[in-house]
Design a protein around this motif. Structure first.
Motif, PDB file in Angstrom:
ATOM      1  N   GLY A   1     -12.342 -31.798  48.868  1.00 38.16           N
ATOM      2  CA  GLY A   1     -11.587 -32.166  47.664  1.00 38.16           C
ATOM      3  C   GLY A   1     -11.458 -33.677  47.533  1.00 38.16           C
TER       4      GLY A   1
ATOM      5  N   PRO B   1      -3.187 -29.926  58.397  1.00 36.42           N
ATOM      6  CA  PRO B   1      -2.667 -28.600  58.036  1.00 36.42           C
ATOM      7  C   PRO B   1      -3.662 -27.812  57.199  1.00 36.42           C
ATOM      8  CG  PRO B   1      -1.737 -30.281  56.614  1.00 36.42           C
ATOM      9  CD  PRO B   1      -2.573 -31.011  57.632  1.00 36.42           C
ATOM     10  N   THR B   2      -3.508 -26.492  57.159  1.00 31.61           N
ATOM     11  CA  THR B   2      -4.341 -25.684  56.264  1.00 31.61           C
ATOM     12  C   THR B   2      -3.423 -24.985  55.255  1.00 31.61           C
ATOM     13  OG1 THR B   2      -4.299 -23.469  57.211  1.00 31.61           O
ATOM     14  CG2 THR B   2      -5.691 -25.109  58.327  1.00 31.61           C
ATOM     15  N   PRO B   3      -3.972 -24.620  54.100  1.00 33.24           N
ATOM     16  CA  PRO B   3      -3.122 -24.003  53.065  1.00 33.24           C
ATOM     17  C   PRO B   3      -2.705 -22.565  53.368  1.00 33.24           C
ATOM     18  CG  PRO B   3      -5.392 -24.231  52.303  1.00 33.24           C
ATOM     19  CD  PRO B   3      -5.321 -24.921  53.618  1.00 33.24           C
TER      20      PRO B   3
ATOM     21  N   PHE C   1       3.873 -31.829  61.849  1.00 35.94           N
ATOM     22  CA  PHE C   1       4.430 -33.069  61.302  1.00 35.94           C
ATOM     23  C   PHE C   1       5.452 -33.697  62.255  1.00 35.94           C
ATOM     24  CE2 PHE C   1       2.824 -33.966  57.008  1.00 35.94           C
ATOM     25  CZ  PHE C   1       1.955 -32.896  56.880  1.00 35.94           C
TER      26      PHE C   1
ATOM     27  N   LEU D   1       7.493 -34.928  51.356  1.00 35.68           N
ATOM     28  CA  LEU D   1       6.104 -35.384  51.212  1.00 35.68           C
ATOM     29  C   LEU D   1       5.255 -34.414  50.406  1.00 35.68           C
ATOM     30  CD1 LEU D   1       5.023 -36.607  54.755  1.00 35.68           C
ATOM     31  CD2 LEU D   1       4.988 -37.947  52.636  1.00 35.68           C
TER      32      LEU D   1
ATOM     33  N   SER E   1      -1.327 -32.327  42.121  1.00 36.58           N
ATOM     34  CA  SER E   1      -2.620 -31.844  42.637  1.00 36.58           C
ATOM     35  C   SER E   1      -3.200 -30.706  41.796  1.00 36.58           C
ATOM     36  CB  SER E   1      -2.482 -31.413  44.104  1.00 36.58           C
ATOM     37  OG  SER E   1      -1.642 -30.304  44.233  1.00 36.58           O
TER      38      SER E   1
ATOM     39  N   VAL F   1      -9.214 -23.907  47.555  1.00 40.90           N
ATOM     40  CA  VAL F   1      -8.411 -22.799  48.103  1.00 40.90           C
ATOM     41  C   VAL F   1      -8.865 -21.508  47.435  1.00 40.90           C
ATOM     42  CG1 VAL F   1      -6.086 -21.866  48.390  1.00 40.90           C
ATOM     43  CG2 VAL F   1      -6.467 -24.345  48.499  1.00 40.90           C
TER      44      VAL F   1
ATOM     45  N   SER G   1       0.802 -21.854  52.165  1.00 46.14           N
ATOM     46  CA  SER G   1       1.570 -22.759  53.039  1.00 46.14           C
ATOM     47  C   SER G   1       2.797 -23.313  52.311  1.00 46.14           C
ATOM     48  CB  SER G   1       0.671 -23.908  53.506  1.00 46.14           C
ATOM     49  OG  SER G   1       0.002 -24.491  52.401  1.00 46.14           O
TER      50      SER G   1
ATOM     51  N   TYR H   1       6.664 -41.196  52.729  1.00 48.84           N
ATOM     52  CA  TYR H   1       5.308 -41.695  52.533  1.00 48.84           C
ATOM     53  C   TYR H   1       5.130 -43.075  53.178  1.00 48.84           C
ATOM     54  CZ  TYR H   1       0.743 -42.776  51.456  1.00 48.84           C
ATOM     55  OH  TYR H   1      -0.567 -43.099  51.677  1.00 48.84           O
TER      56      TYR H   1
END
Ligand code: HEM
Length: 283
Positions: A87, A149-151, A162, A175, A182, A187, A224, A258
């Motif tokens: 992406g 991370p994965t969705p 994290f 965050l 997005s 996905v 997620s 951030y």
């Protein structure tokens, strides 16, 4: 009125307890410069949003290189070809083109990525103008694998991931609100360009309420995200951001988390220079 005040107080309590104030990088050894002190203060609780003041740039000091974090390796190594980063190809190519144009003037890839990110956030209507420091060192060694991370991940393992990077669970919830802007492509490739809230061109908190309420027909909620929205230790923070008028509490919380993210793995924080003035004004 009393109820409103109580609600605002409750929001403050969540945020005050939740934000990480852990020091990172070379600031763990010593604060050696005015800019190091400014960064330390933000990491420890001062606002990360620019207030219009003129910040002075300090002189440079020596420091060590680091492995991983905001070091430009995303675009200086083969990291972009990892499935985790799918992406990012178009913006990666654009940033590489900018780097090739501006590196002759001393711009590092690590700084350019942050300049592009902070410009994107403040250019999105409603986005905060987060204080921006430059002088990061580049590293072309690819970062370690298995750290993204994965969705489809569960809430606890996301929080653990994290936490290992000095973020609290509240920081993570703040965050991830950047999914307000997005549009997923990988996905569910059959629904490419479907956003994660109904106003992807505006930096607002609709993402939080719609993650909870959506039937997934007009937007696509990542598993997620829904896991975090409903998890025992994060749902109170999520509901705070999903509530009416929460923009004013989410944006500073996002900016703080951030700012921390933009400094991870940077081991010459004492040497950075403030560069907020290059960012456009909020829209
Ligand atoms: C729980 C952790 C997270 C997971 C599982 C996750 C997952 C994803 C996924 C799957 C996409 C869509 C990729 C695609 O199909 O094109 C995405 C997009 C995005 N994420 Fe996350 N994300 C997470 C945390 C974050 C955080 C912490 C930030 C910001 C600090 C962030 C910012 C974004 C942005 C800006 C996009 C849009 C990128 C674009 O449109 O090109 N995400 N995320």
């Amino acid at each position: 009125m009393d109820r409103l005040l109580a609600e605002i107080q409750a929001r403050d309590d969540v945020l005050l307890e939740g934000r990480s104030t852990t020091l990172i990088g070379d600031l763990l050894d010593a604060v050696l410069s005015p800019v190091g002190d400014a960064i330390k203060q933000i990491l420890e609780g001062a606002s990360a949003i620019a207030d219009g003041a003129v910040y002075k740039a300090p002189g440079a000091l020596g420091s060590d290189a680091s492995y991983g974090g905001a070091d430009g390796s995303l675009l200086l190594s083969d990291e972009l070809s990892r499935p985790d980063n799918r992406g990012l190809e178009p913006i990666g190519a654009q940033t590489l083109a900018w780097f090739n144009k501006y590196k002759q003037h001393g711009a590092s890839m690590a700084d350019l990525i942050q300049t592009a990110t902070l410009t994107a956030v403040v250019s999105c209507p409603g986005g905060p103008r987060i204080r921006h420091f430059v002088g990061r060192k580049d590293n072309s060694r690819a970062g370690p694998t298995g750290k993204l991370p994965t969705p489809f991940q569960d809430a606890k393992s996301l929080i653990d991931l994290f936490t290992a990077k000095t973020f609290t669970a509240s920081d993570l919830i703040a965050l991830i609100g950047s999914h307000t802007a997005s549009k997923q492509r990988f996905v569910d490739p059959g629904r490419a360009e479907i956003p994660q809230d109904s106003s992807p061109n505006v930096w607002n908190t609709k993402y939080y309420s719609e993650t909870l309420s959506s039937d997934n027909k007009t937007i696509l909620v990542f598993p997620s995200d829904r896991n975090l929205a409903t998890y025992s230790s994060t749902k109170a923070q999520w509901n705070t951001f999903a509530g009416a008028g929460a923009d004013a509490v989410w944006k500073p919380a996002f900016a703080a988390a951030y700012f921390r993210m933009s400094m991870l793995g940077v081991n010459n924080l004492n040497d950075l220079a403030e560069c907020t003035k290059v960012l456009p004004l909020p829209r």
